[in-house]
Design a protein around this motif. Structure first.
Motif, mmCIF file in Angstrom:
data_model
loop_
_atom_site.group_PDB
_atom_site.id
_atom_site.type_symbol
_atom_site.label_atom_id
_atom_site.label_comp_id
_atom_site.label_asym_id
_atom_site.label_seq_id
_atom_site.Cartn_x
_atom_site.Cartn_y
_atom_site.Cartn_z
ATOM 1 N N ARG A 179 62.649 -8.191 57.522
ATOM 2 C CA ARG A 179 64.029 -7.904 57.130
ATOM 3 C C ARG A 179 64.867 -7.353 58.284
ATOM 4 O O ARG A 179 65.929 -6.768 58.057
ATOM 5 C CB ARG A 179 64.060 -6.875 55.998
ATOM 6 N N LEU A 180 64.441 -7.539 59.501
ATOM 7 C CA LEU A 180 65.071 -6.870 60.635
ATOM 8 C C LEU A 180 66.101 -7.726 61.377
ATOM 9 O O LEU A 180 66.773 -7.240 62.275
ATOM 10 C CB LEU A 180 63.996 -6.402 61.628
ATOM 11 N N GLU A 181 66.246 -8.981 60.978
ATOM 12 C CA GLU A 181 67.144 -9.886 61.696
ATOM 13 C C GLU A 181 68.588 -9.357 61.721
ATOM 14 O O GLU A 181 69.290 -9.510 62.711
ATOM 15 C CB GLU A 181 67.108 -11.274 61.065
ATOM 16 N N MET A 182 69.005 -8.700 60.635
ATOM 17 C CA MET A 182 70.390 -8.224 60.539
ATOM 18 C C MET A 182 70.714 -7.121 61.562
ATOM 19 O O MET A 182 71.876 -6.838 61.821
ATOM 20 C CB MET A 182 70.663 -7.689 59.128
ATOM 21 N N PHE A 183 69.662 -6.529 62.151
ATOM 22 C CA PHE A 183 69.886 -5.445 63.107
ATOM 23 C C PHE A 183 69.840 -5.912 64.562
ATOM 24 O O PHE A 183 70.127 -5.130 65.473
ATOM 25 C CB PHE A 183 68.830 -4.349 62.910
ATOM 26 N N GLU A 184 69.497 -7.164 64.781
ATOM 27 C CA GLU A 184 69.265 -7.662 66.136
ATOM 28 C C GLU A 184 70.470 -7.498 67.062
ATOM 29 O O GLU A 184 70.312 -7.309 68.263
ATOM 30 C CB GLU A 184 68.843 -9.137 66.090
ATOM 31 N N ASN A 185 71.678 -7.569 66.502
ATOM 32 C CA ASN A 185 72.885 -7.498 67.339
ATOM 33 C C ASN A 185 73.399 -6.079 67.555
ATOM 34 O O ASN A 185 74.404 -5.882 68.240
ATOM 35 C CB ASN A 185 74.001 -8.361 66.732
ATOM 36 N N ILE A 186 72.739 -5.090 66.966
ATOM 37 C CA ILE A 186 73.162 -3.701 67.154
ATOM 38 C C ILE A 186 72.606 -3.196 68.481
ATOM 39 O O ILE A 186 71.395 -3.293 68.741
ATOM 40 C CB ILE A 186 72.664 -2.797 66.004
ATOM 41 N N ILE A 187 73.480 -2.672 69.319
ATOM 42 C CA ILE A 187 73.069 -2.201 70.641
ATOM 43 C C ILE A 187 72.011 -1.105 70.495
ATOM 44 O O ILE A 187 72.231 -0.108 69.821
ATOM 45 C CB ILE A 187 74.274 -1.667 71.431
ATOM 46 N N GLY A 188 70.874 -1.340 71.113
ATOM 47 C CA GLY A 188 69.801 -0.352 71.090
ATOM 48 C C GLY A 188 68.688 -0.662 70.112
ATOM 49 O O GLY A 188 67.616 -0.038 70.172
ATOM 50 N N PHE A 189 68.902 -1.635 69.203
ATOM 51 C CA PHE A 189 67.865 -1.924 68.211
ATOM 52 C C PHE A 189 66.591 -2.445 68.858
ATOM 53 O O PHE A 189 65.483 -2.025 68.506
ATOM 54 C CB PHE A 189 68.353 -2.926 67.165
#
Length: 206
Positions: A179-189
């Protein structure tokens, strides 16, 4: 605490809440927000304590922050779940409806940690929880903290509270890999995810 520091606390706390909770209702999220907020303030040289207590009756556990033990002045990032007219970050005298537990948070930390992580580990048993919302709030908070630590060249092991918090986040990342794909574009993830993988490798047993 002097006025300038209180203003800094308010600024940091408001920005933190906006970046993590957004427009989501704060109900039941006091620990998920108070714990990382405490670390966020600590990273900015604003030492504080997480206070464990309850609202009105023992069935409604609650968490907030203080800056001196036994003080009546509190910082509460989710007070508006109880009082509709409360600002989104409250700094002021502890409400009469708030009661402090006899055991300090530092002595409860592992017990509270387990209560925090259980809904993620056994989400099928927590149908009343919106796990996706909780996941996003927790990971956004962790990303903010991790970015801050990297910027300040600090380690997440710099305090017991920080270590336990990040071990929990690493566990959550491991549980919800799909379920982590939605966070890929957050700087630092990605940096946070790499730390989680490194921690898992270093602590795995053959």
């Amino acid at each position: 605490m002097e006025k300038e520091k209180l203003e800094e606390v308010l600024r940091l706390a408001e920005n933190f809440r906006d970046a993590t909770l957004g427009s989501v209702k704060p109900n039941g999220k006091c620990f998920s927000l108070s714990y990382p907020l405490s670390l966020h303030l600590e990273n900015n040289n604003l030492n504080n304590y997480i206070t464990a207590g309850y609202f009105k009756n023992v069935s409604k556990s609650h968490f907030w922050l203080t800056f001196e033990k036994n003080t009546e002045i509190i910082v509460d990032i989710t007070k508006d779940q109880f009082y509709k007219k409360s600002p989104k970050v409250f700094i002021g005298k502890k409400p009469d409806d708030y009661f402090i537990t006899e055991i300090e948070f530092e002595k409860l930390i592992e017990e509270v940690y387990n209560a925090w992580i259980i809904p993620f580990k056994y989400s099928e048993n927590f149908k009343d929880y919106d796990i996706d919302v909780l996941l996003e709030i927790n990971l956004r908070a962790a990303i903010i903290l991790n970015n801050e630590l990297d910027e300040k060249k600090m380690d997440f092991n710099n305090s017991l509270r920080s270590k336990i918090y990040f071990i929990g986040i690493f566990e959550i990342l491991n549980i919800f890999q799909d379920r982590l794909e939605m966070f890929e574009n957050i700087i630092g993830f990605n940096e946070l995810k790499l730390k989680a993988i490194k921690h898992q490798v270093e602590n795995s047993t053959l």
